[in-house]
Every structure is written in C-alpha cells, then in structure tokens.
Design a protein around this motif. Structure first.
Motif, PDB file in Angstrom:
ATOM      1  N   TRP A 366      93.223 -20.751  33.085  1.00  0.00           N
ATOM      2  CA  TRP A 366      94.132 -19.845  33.811  1.00  0.00           C
ATOM      3  C   TRP A 366      94.784 -18.854  32.856  1.00  0.00           C
ATOM      4  CZ3 TRP A 366      99.548 -19.387  33.541  1.00  0.00           C
ATOM      5  CH2 TRP A 366     100.113 -18.598  34.550  1.00  0.00           C
ATOM      6  N   LEU A 367      95.168 -19.330  31.661  1.00  0.00           N
ATOM      7  CA  LEU A 367      95.766 -18.439  30.673  1.00  0.00           C
ATOM      8  C   LEU A 367      94.745 -17.417  30.183  1.00  0.00           C
ATOM      9  CD1 LEU A 367      97.859 -20.980  28.549  1.00  0.00           C
ATOM     10  CD2 LEU A 367      98.728 -19.279  30.167  1.00  0.00           C
ATOM     11  N   ARG A 368      93.499 -17.836  30.022  1.00  0.00           N
ATOM     12  CA  ARG A 368      92.460 -16.893  29.618  1.00  0.00           C
ATOM     13  C   ARG A 368      92.299 -15.791  30.643  1.00  0.00           C
ATOM     14  NH1 ARG A 368      87.597 -20.971  27.887  1.00  0.00           N
ATOM     15  NH2 ARG A 368      88.321 -21.530  25.793  1.00  0.00           N
ATOM     16  N   ARG A 369      92.226 -16.196  31.912  1.00  0.00           N
ATOM     17  CA  ARG A 369      92.069 -15.181  32.966  1.00  0.00           C
ATOM     18  C   ARG A 369      93.259 -14.243  33.014  1.00  0.00           C
ATOM     19  NH1 ARG A 369      89.869 -19.226  37.769  1.00  0.00           N
ATOM     20  NH2 ARG A 369      87.776 -19.573  36.880  1.00  0.00           N
ATOM     21  N   GLY A 370      94.463 -14.813  32.854  1.00  0.00           N
ATOM     22  CA  GLY A 370      95.635 -13.949  32.836  1.00  0.00           C
ATOM     23  C   GLY A 370      95.603 -12.982  31.673  1.00  0.00           C
ATOM     24  N   GLY A 371      95.170 -13.472  30.510  1.00  0.00           N
ATOM     25  CA  GLY A 371      95.070 -12.567  29.368  1.00  0.00           C
ATOM     26  C   GLY A 371      94.011 -11.514  29.565  1.00  0.00           C
ATOM     27  N   ALA A 372      92.883 -11.894  30.209  1.00  0.00           N
ATOM     28  CA  ALA A 372      91.827 -10.920  30.463  1.00  0.00           C
ATOM     29  C   ALA A 372      92.308  -9.838  31.409  1.00  0.00           C
ATOM     30  CB  ALA A 372      90.598 -11.625  31.028  1.00  0.00           C
ATOM     31  N   LYS A 373      93.055 -10.239  32.437  1.00  0.00           N
ATOM     32  CA  LYS A 373      93.578  -9.237  33.365  1.00  0.00           C
ATOM     33  C   LYS A 373      94.563  -8.301  32.680  1.00  0.00           C
ATOM     34  CE  LYS A 373      93.059 -12.114  37.492  1.00  0.00           C
ATOM     35  NZ  LYS A 373      93.774 -12.805  38.604  1.00  0.00           N
ATOM     36  N   ALA A 374      95.284  -8.846  31.686  1.00  0.00           N
ATOM     37  CA  ALA A 374      96.252  -8.004  30.969  1.00  0.00           C
ATOM     38  C   ALA A 374      95.602  -7.192  29.865  1.00  0.00           C
ATOM     39  CB  ALA A 374      97.355  -8.880  30.377  1.00  0.00           C
ATOM     40  N   GLY A 375      94.281  -7.302  29.717  1.00  0.00           N
ATOM     41  CA  GLY A 375      93.573  -6.527  28.714  1.00  0.00           C
ATOM     42  C   GLY A 375      93.426  -7.218  27.383  1.00  0.00           C
ATOM     43  N   PHE A 431      91.933 -22.149  23.424  1.00  0.00           N
ATOM     44  CA  PHE A 431      92.115 -20.873  24.124  1.00  0.00           C
ATOM     45  C   PHE A 431      91.242 -19.782  23.499  1.00  0.00           C
ATOM     46  CE2 PHE A 431      94.250 -16.756  24.384  1.00  0.00           C
ATOM     47  CZ  PHE A 431      94.381 -16.618  25.762  1.00  0.00           C
ATOM     48  N   LEU A 432      91.169 -19.784  22.171  1.00  0.00           N
ATOM     49  CA  LEU A 432      90.388 -18.756  21.479  1.00  0.00           C
ATOM     50  C   LEU A 432      88.902 -19.072  21.446  1.00  0.00           C
ATOM     51  CD1 LEU A 432      92.737 -18.104  18.418  1.00  0.00           C
ATOM     52  CD2 LEU A 432      92.499 -16.706  20.478  1.00  0.00           C
ATOM     53  N   ASP A 433      88.529 -20.290  21.810  1.00  0.00           N
ATOM     54  CA  ASP A 433      87.131 -20.716  21.746  1.00  0.00           C
ATOM     55  C   ASP A 433      86.340 -20.070  22.887  1.00  0.00           C
ATOM     56  OD1 ASP A 433      84.719 -21.953  21.503  1.00  0.00           O
ATOM     57  OD2 ASP A 433      85.424 -23.952  22.049  1.00  0.00           O
ATOM     58  N   GLN A 434      85.807 -18.871  22.635  1.00  0.00           N
ATOM     59  CA  GLN A 434      85.002 -18.149  23.622  1.00  0.00           C
ATOM     60  C   GLN A 434      83.762 -17.588  22.937  1.00  0.00           C
ATOM     61  OE1 GLN A 434      87.179 -15.545  26.342  1.00  0.00           O
ATOM     62  NE2 GLN A 434      89.089 -16.239  25.399  1.00  0.00           N
ATOM     63  N   PRO A 435      82.580 -17.952  23.420  1.00  0.00           N
ATOM     64  CA  PRO A 435      81.358 -17.416  22.802  1.00  0.00           C
ATOM     65  C   PRO A 435      81.324 -15.899  22.861  1.00  0.00           C
ATOM     66  CG  PRO A 435      80.866 -19.230  24.302  1.00  0.00           C
ATOM     67  CD  PRO A 435      82.299 -18.864  24.531  1.00  0.00           C
ATOM     68  N   SER A 436      80.719 -15.319  21.842  1.00  0.00           N
ATOM     69  CA  SER A 436      80.588 -13.867  21.818  1.00  0.00           C
ATOM     70  C   SER A 436      79.672 -13.407  22.954  1.00  0.00           C
ATOM     71  CB  SER A 436      80.009 -13.409  20.471  1.00  0.00           C
ATOM     72  OG  SER A 436      80.847 -13.820  19.407  1.00  0.00           O
ATOM     73  N   PRO A 437      79.895 -12.210  23.480  1.00  0.00           N
ATOM     74  CA  PRO A 437      79.026 -11.700  24.544  1.00  0.00           C
ATOM     75  C   PRO A 437      77.573 -11.657  24.085  1.00  0.00           C
ATOM     76  CG  PRO A 437      80.993 -10.352  24.347  1.00  0.00           C
ATOM     77  CD  PRO A 437      81.006 -11.287  23.184  1.00  0.00           C
ATOM     78  N   GLY A 438      76.662 -12.179  24.913  1.00  0.00           N
ATOM     79  CA  GLY A 438      75.241 -12.174  24.589  1.00  0.00           C
ATOM     80  C   GLY A 438      74.818 -13.301  23.689  1.00  0.00           C
ATOM     81  N   ALA A 439      75.769 -14.235  23.365  1.00  0.00           N
ATOM     82  CA  ALA A 439      75.408 -15.342  22.466  1.00  0.00           C
ATOM     83  C   ALA A 439      74.369 -16.239  23.097  1.00  0.00           C
ATOM     84  CB  ALA A 439      76.657 -16.140  22.100  1.00  0.00           C
ATOM     85  N   GLN A 440      74.422 -16.388  24.439  1.00  0.00           N
ATOM     86  CA  GLN A 440      73.472 -17.261  25.107  1.00  0.00           C
ATOM     87  C   GLN A 440      72.069 -16.652  25.173  1.00  0.00           C
ATOM     88  OE1 GLN A 440      75.060 -18.263  28.895  1.00  0.00           O
ATOM     89  NE2 GLN A 440      76.718 -19.521  28.057  1.00  0.00           N
ATOM     90  N   ASP A 441      71.948 -15.343  24.904  1.00  0.00           N
ATOM     91  CA  ASP A 441      70.636 -14.686  24.973  1.00  0.00           C
ATOM     92  C   ASP A 441      69.951 -14.609  23.621  1.00  0.00           C
ATOM     93  OD1 ASP A 441      71.089 -14.303  27.636  1.00  0.00           O
ATOM     94  OD2 ASP A 441      72.039 -12.338  27.326  1.00  0.00           O
ATOM     95  N   ARG A 442      70.636 -15.110  22.563  1.00  0.00           N
ATOM     96  CA  ARG A 442      70.040 -15.030  21.241  1.00  0.00           C
ATOM     97  C   ARG A 442      68.926 -16.044  21.117  1.00  0.00           C
ATOM     98  NH1 ARG A 442      75.195 -15.654  17.769  1.00  0.00           N
ATOM     99  NH2 ARG A 442      76.553 -14.111  18.715  1.00  0.00           N
ATOM    100  N   PRO A 443      67.802 -15.704  20.428  1.00  0.00           N
ATOM    101  CA  PRO A 443      66.745 -16.680  20.228  1.00  0.00           C
ATOM    102  C   PRO A 443      67.175 -17.762  19.256  1.00  0.00           C
ATOM    103  CG  PRO A 443      66.230 -14.681  19.015  1.00  0.00           C
ATOM    104  CD  PRO A 443      67.454 -14.374  19.817  1.00  0.00           C
ATOM    105  N   THR A 444      66.773 -18.984  19.518  1.00  0.00           N
ATOM    106  CA  THR A 444      67.039 -20.105  18.620  1.00  0.00           C
ATOM    107  C   THR A 444      65.708 -20.688  18.223  1.00  0.00           C
ATOM    108  OG1 THR A 444      67.219 -21.585  20.494  1.00  0.00           O
ATOM    109  CG2 THR A 444      69.269 -20.612  19.679  1.00  0.00           C
ATOM    110  N   GLY A 445      65.312 -20.556  16.959  1.00  0.00           N
ATOM    111  CA  GLY A 445      64.023 -21.046  16.497  1.00  0.00           C
ATOM    112  C   GLY A 445      62.905 -20.197  17.082  1.00  0.00           C
TER     113      GLY A 445
END
Length: 449
Positions: A366-375, A431-445
C-alpha cells in the motif's frame, strides 16, 4: 425390433494372465503379506536431533548460572563494580552512625580535652588563683570535655552525612576491597586482620573530619597524627579459606558464558529445524531468567523473616542495593531471549505468524502504491536493493547486534529499541526491494527468464 442385451453389447474380452505375470503377482502378494506380518522396527532417533536438544537444554540451564557467576565475580574481584554497588551504603543512617562513632572515638583517643583543661587550671593556680576557684574549675573540666565531645561528634556526623563524603567513602571502599582481593589471591600481608576480622581503613574520613573541625575553630584536633583506624567489615578467616574458591570463580566467570554461547550455537546448528531450535533457545533463556528472579524474591523474603522487625527495612534496603546489578542483568538477558523467541516465532509457519507477515506485506504494498501515485520511483536503487536484499538484511541484523553488544550499559529497554529500529530497517529494505523494469525479460544462461 428388440433391444440388445448387456452380454451382447459387452465386447470386452478378459485375457488370462500369462505365466510370468501370474508369477509376478504371486511374488508381490507374498511380499505384502510378509511386510504385514513382520514386526515394526523401532524408529531410531536422529543423533543430530538428540544432540541438538541436549546442547540447547544444557545451554539454557547454564545461561542463568553464567549470569550469576559473572555477577558474583564482579562483586568479589572487580573493585570498580564493588565500589559502585556498595557506595550508596554511606547514605544509610545505620552506617553513618557507625562511621561517626568510630571516627569520634579515634579523635578523642589522641585529644584528651579534660587533661588539657586540668593543665590550664593548674597553670592558673600556679599564678595565684584562689584554691576555691581552682577546685570549681577542676569540677567543670569533665562536663566541658563531654560537651566538647558532643560538639565534635555532631561535626563528624555532618561530615559523614554531607555530599562530599561520598568520594572519601568510595576511596575507603576501594582500598578495603583491594586489600580483600589481596587476601583472596594469597597476598595476606597487604591487609590488616585483627581478631579474625577484616578491617576497613577509615584514614581518609579522619582527614576530612580534621579539616572541618579546624575550620570551625577546634585547632586542638591538629594533635591527631596521620592515623588509619579500621572498621570491621567481614570475617577474614572465612575469606582466607575461600582462596581456592576465588581462583575457581575467576576461571568459571571467564569461560562459562562463552561455553554457554557455544553450546547454544551448536545446538541450533545441529537441529533439523533451525527456526524451531532458535525459538526454543530464546524462550528457554527467558525462562531461566524468570527462575532466577523468583529465587531472588524468595531469598529476600527469607532474609527479612529471619531478622527482628526493627531491622527489616535496613536489611531489605541493603539486599536490594546489593543485587540491583544482578537484576539489571536478568532483565537484559530476559528481553534478549524473549526477542529471539518472538523473532523465530514470527518467521514460522503458524497461522498467526503468516497473518502478521501478510498484513505487513500488504502495508508495504500500500505504501509503494501511495508513493507511486505521488511520483516516487525507486529506479535503479530498487533494482540494486532487489539484487542485494539478502546481504542487506544480514548486514542490518549484524549492525543491530553490534550496537546492542557495545551499549554501555545495556538494558532491556535498549534491546527493545534496537529491535524496533531493526524492524523499521528491514521494512525499508522490503519497501525498496523492487526489480528493475524489464528485469524479468533478461536472458538467463541459454534460455529466457
């Protein structure tokens, strides 16, 4: 047209078992029957589990003993701790009265006021004073000496009861305790023993009293030399017999706490379920501290019940004063054990722990979403924290432990504050633990994420 019967419509044909299949079936049936008839084997306990339970139990038993041993050792061998414990005794009226009487008697052992007064009257008689007046003056020397002794006693009492006497008293305690340590360590020549009693040096109190009396005009006290009267503070014979116990205590107090920590750590390491072992360890340590606290309360009641009623208050005050550092240590270890147990419980699979973790996670979301809405965006920081979340968590836990260990003096409240700050730091990491955008699309091996 009639309906076909079930036999006519059933086209399933059951093939008879071949010889090898029949033999396999019979073999399996035989094995099943043999297993059913065979006696059940006793389950052999895992030696690691048994060793872990034994080590944790032994460590929890030794934890309160370690605390008691360290406390006793500090009172016997640590002069600074002994002085800190016994220094407030000078504020007790009974102790002040004993010190005042002893110092006054020492002063008048060197200053015979009545003899000085009689010498003065004899000098006047030699100058031609009337014999009648000489007799009357001689009769007044006794009351004069008594009144002057009362005046000196009051002045000494004022010195003993003043705030400045604490440093003098501490110096006397320090010297006496150092001498007692000399006795316990085998250097008996460094202490004064009279009639089987250990004597406390009151020389510094004599010096302070002389200075005050001279300041009030009683210069005759300068006749008192630099003396060191003593006050009996214990049975020297008992202390001398305790030399071997002193050496044993010194060794045990040095190593027993470390042995206890090693036993507990080894027990948790060998346990199959580390979290449960840690939970049992924390609550076991806390329970041991409660047992010692109850024992101290019982001993206090027994002591008070075995002294006259008029002495109950001084005895209870002295007892509370003596064990106050031990009680502080009990509170600290109790809180630490409780925090360890609670932390292990909250990390477990119980419904309560799961619900609490889920609630905290929802709050962070909830705090993450609130922070995202606040920019507010974590950007690269969130990805870095995500990649290093495990060492970051371990680091803040290690820092919290080091902060508590090096606190002077540690306290139960400090342990709670450190634990709360640690929870806040872990929540910030989460709270700060958020994967970087596109991290899930990176090739692994060779494949794709």
């Amino acid at each position: 047209m009639t309906e076909p019967t079930a036999a006519e419509t059933d086209t399933t044909v059951i093939q008879p078992l071949r010889e090898d299949e029949r033999a396999e079936l019979l073999r399996l049936r035989g094995e099943v029957d043999a297993l059913r008839k065979a006696p059940r084997r006793r389950r052999v306990p895992n030696w690691k589990a048994v060793a872990a339970g034994f080590l944790i139990t032994l460590g929890c038993v030794l934890a309160p003993l370690s605390l008691l041993t360290v406390w006793v050792h500090n009172q016997v061998a640590n002069t600074d701790r002994f002085v800190a414990t016994m220094s407030p005794l000078i504020e007790q009226p009974s102790v002040q009265a004993a010190v005042t009487d002893r110092v006054t008697d020492t002063i008048f052992g060197y200053v015979d006021v009545q003899a000085y007064a009689n010498q003065a009257v004899d000098a006047l008689a030699a100058q031609g004073l009337s014999p009648v007046l000489v007799d009357r003056l001689h009769s007044l020397t006794g009351p004069l000496a008594s009144s002057l002794q009362g005046f000196v006693h009051d002045q000494v009492g004022t010195v003993v009861a003043s705030s400045q006497v604490r440093a003098v008293w501490d110096q006397a305690l320090r010297g006496g305790h150092e001498q007692l340590n000399a006795v316990l360590s085998g250097n008996a020549s460094a202490i004064s023993i009279v009639a089987g009693k250990v004597q406390l040096d009151l020389g510094p109190v004599i010096t302070a009293a002389k200075q005050r009396l001279v300041a009030n005009g009683f210069t005759a006290v300068n006749a008192v030399p630099d003396v060191h009267p003593t006050l009996a503070v214990g049975d020297a014979q008992t202390l001398i017999k305790a030399r071997s116990a002193y050496n044993t205590l010194d060794t045990v107090a040095t190593w027993l706490p470390w042995v206890t920590l090693v036993l507990l750590a080894a027990g948790v390491y060998l346990a199959r379920n580390h979290r449960r072992a840690l939970l049992n360890t924390g609550f076991g340590i806390a329970t041991g501290m409660v047992v010692i606290a109850v024992a101290l309360f019982i001993v206090r009641g027994v002591l008070i019940d075995n002294v006259p009623s008029r002495s109950a208050a001084p005895v209870s005050d002295s007892y509370d004063l003596l064990v106050r550092f031990l009680r502080d240590g009990l509170r600290v270890v109790f809180v630490v054990g409780l925090l360890i147990g609670i932390g292990a419980f909250l990390a477990g699979p119980s419904p309560t722990a799961v619900h609490l973790r889920a609630a905290s996670n929802r709050l962070i979301v909830w705090l993450r979403r609130g922070g995202a809405k606040a920019g507010l965006r974590t950007g690269k920081l969130g990805g870095w924290v995500h990649d290093h979340r495990v060492p970051l968590r371990a680091g803040v836990v290690g820092v919290a432990v080091l902060v508590f260990v090096f606190l002077i003096p540690p306290s139960g409240l400090a342990a709670i504050v450190v634990a709360l700050v640690l929870l806040v730091c872990l929540a910030v990491i989460q709270f700060l633990d958020q994967p970087s955008p596109g991290a899930q699309d990176r090739p692994t091996g060779t494949g794709t994420a």
